[in-house]
Design a protein around this motif. Structure first.
Motif, PDB file in Angstrom:
ATOM      1  N   LYS A  25       3.772   0.691  -3.394  1.00 49.23           N
ATOM      2  CA  LYS A  25       2.945  -0.415  -2.911  1.00 49.23           C
ATOM      3  C   LYS A  25       1.671   0.082  -2.226  1.00 49.23           C
ATOM      4  O   LYS A  25       0.711  -0.672  -2.079  1.00 49.23           O
ATOM      5  N   LEU A  26       1.633   1.333  -1.840  1.00 45.29           N
ATOM      6  CA  LEU A  26       0.526   1.876  -1.056  1.00 45.29           C
ATOM      7  C   LEU A  26      -0.842   1.770  -1.738  1.00 45.29           C
ATOM      8  O   LEU A  26      -1.815   1.419  -1.063  1.00 45.29           O
ATOM      9  N   SER A  28      -2.197  -0.473  -3.741  1.00 47.64           N
ATOM     10  CA  SER A  28      -2.764  -1.819  -3.626  1.00 47.64           C
ATOM     11  C   SER A  28      -3.087  -2.158  -2.170  1.00 47.64           C
ATOM     12  O   SER A  28      -4.084  -2.822  -1.884  1.00 47.64           O
ATOM     13  N   HIS A  29      -2.273  -1.678  -1.250  1.00 46.99           N
ATOM     14  CA  HIS A  29      -2.533  -1.918   0.170  1.00 46.99           C
ATOM     15  C   HIS A  29      -3.800  -1.192   0.619  1.00 46.99           C
ATOM     16  O   HIS A  29      -4.621  -1.755   1.346  1.00 46.99           O
ATOM     17  N   ALA A  32      -6.948  -2.855  -0.738  1.00 51.09           N
ATOM     18  CA  ALA A  32      -7.265  -4.073  -0.006  1.00 51.09           C
ATOM     19  C   ALA A  32      -7.915  -3.766   1.344  1.00 51.09           C
ATOM     20  O   ALA A  32      -8.686  -4.570   1.869  1.00 51.09           O
ATOM     21  N   GLN A  33      -7.627  -2.584   1.898  1.00 51.74           N
ATOM     22  CA  GLN A  33      -8.212  -2.187   3.175  1.00 51.74           C
ATOM     23  C   GLN A  33      -9.675  -1.780   3.041  1.00 51.74           C
ATOM     24  O   GLN A  33     -10.388  -1.709   4.025  1.00 51.74           O
ATOM     25  N   GLY A 101       8.021  -1.901   5.826  1.00 55.56           N
ATOM     26  CA  GLY A 101       7.197  -3.070   5.534  1.00 55.56           C
ATOM     27  C   GLY A 101       6.689  -3.750   6.791  1.00 55.56           C
ATOM     28  O   GLY A 101       5.542  -4.184   6.863  1.00 55.56           O
ATOM     29  N   TYR A 105       2.912  -2.304   6.612  1.00 52.82           N
ATOM     30  CA  TYR A 105       2.243  -3.362   5.860  1.00 52.82           C
ATOM     31  C   TYR A 105       2.128  -4.672   6.632  1.00 52.82           C
ATOM     32  O   TYR A 105       1.643  -5.660   6.099  1.00 52.82           O
ATOM     33  N   GLU A 107       4.264  -6.913   7.315  1.00 49.18           N
ATOM     34  CA  GLU A 107       4.949  -8.032   6.669  1.00 49.18           C
ATOM     35  C   GLU A 107       5.586  -8.896   7.749  1.00 49.18           C
ATOM     36  O   GLU A 107       6.045  -8.394   8.772  1.00 49.18           O
TER      37      GLU A 107
END
Length: 144
Positions: A25-26, A28-29, A32-33, A101, A105, A107
């Motif tokens: 997932k990193l 895409s995270h 986005a940053q 998460g 992230y 979450e």
């Protein structure tokens, strides 16, 4: 504590599985940053961005997944019951993924997810404790 030593490969396999999910997932995270501000043209910094933000996490994800499978197979060899190994690996994966998460992230945490994690940890405790009681009973049976 003996039961934790017996099931250490199951817990490590679950940790590697959570790491694989984390690194998957990193990219895409990080995208986005918007850590790197590049123009539309390809430059040295855009190649650096591709290497750091895309390739490195994917390589780390692959390493974690291969390590997960290796530790899981070792855990299956060391345990008497395969169900215990599978449950411990999955539960440790869920708990660590939940923690990562929430921390990394951001979450959202809910009461329902907290209750779920508490039930998973309680189930792990009963599962490991039951195995310890059975091993003590076997030792006592051998002595008689």
């Amino acid at each position: 504590m003996e039961s934790l030593a017996k099931y250490r490969y199951s817990l490590v396999a679950g940790s590697f599985a959570a790491g694989g999910s984390f690194f998957g997932k990193l990219p895409s995270h990080l995208s986005a940053q918007k850590l790197f501000y590049t123009s539309g043209a390809l430059s040295d910094s855009s190649y650096l961005e591709i290497a750091i933000l895309r390739v490195l996490p994917l390589v780390l994800m692959l390493i974690c997944n291969v390590s997960n499978l290796r530790c899981f197979l070792k855990a299956l060899q060391m345990t008497d019951q395969t169900l215990t190994c599978v449950v411990l690996t999955a539960a440790s994966n869920y708990v660590l993924s939940f923690i990562l998460g929430a921390i990394v992230y951001q979450e959202p945490l809910s009461a329902l997810s907290g209750i779920g994690i508490a039930l998973i940890l309680a189930g792990l405790w009963f599962l490991c404790d039951e195995g310890e009681v059975e091993s003590k009973e076997k030792k006592l049976g051998k002595q008689n």
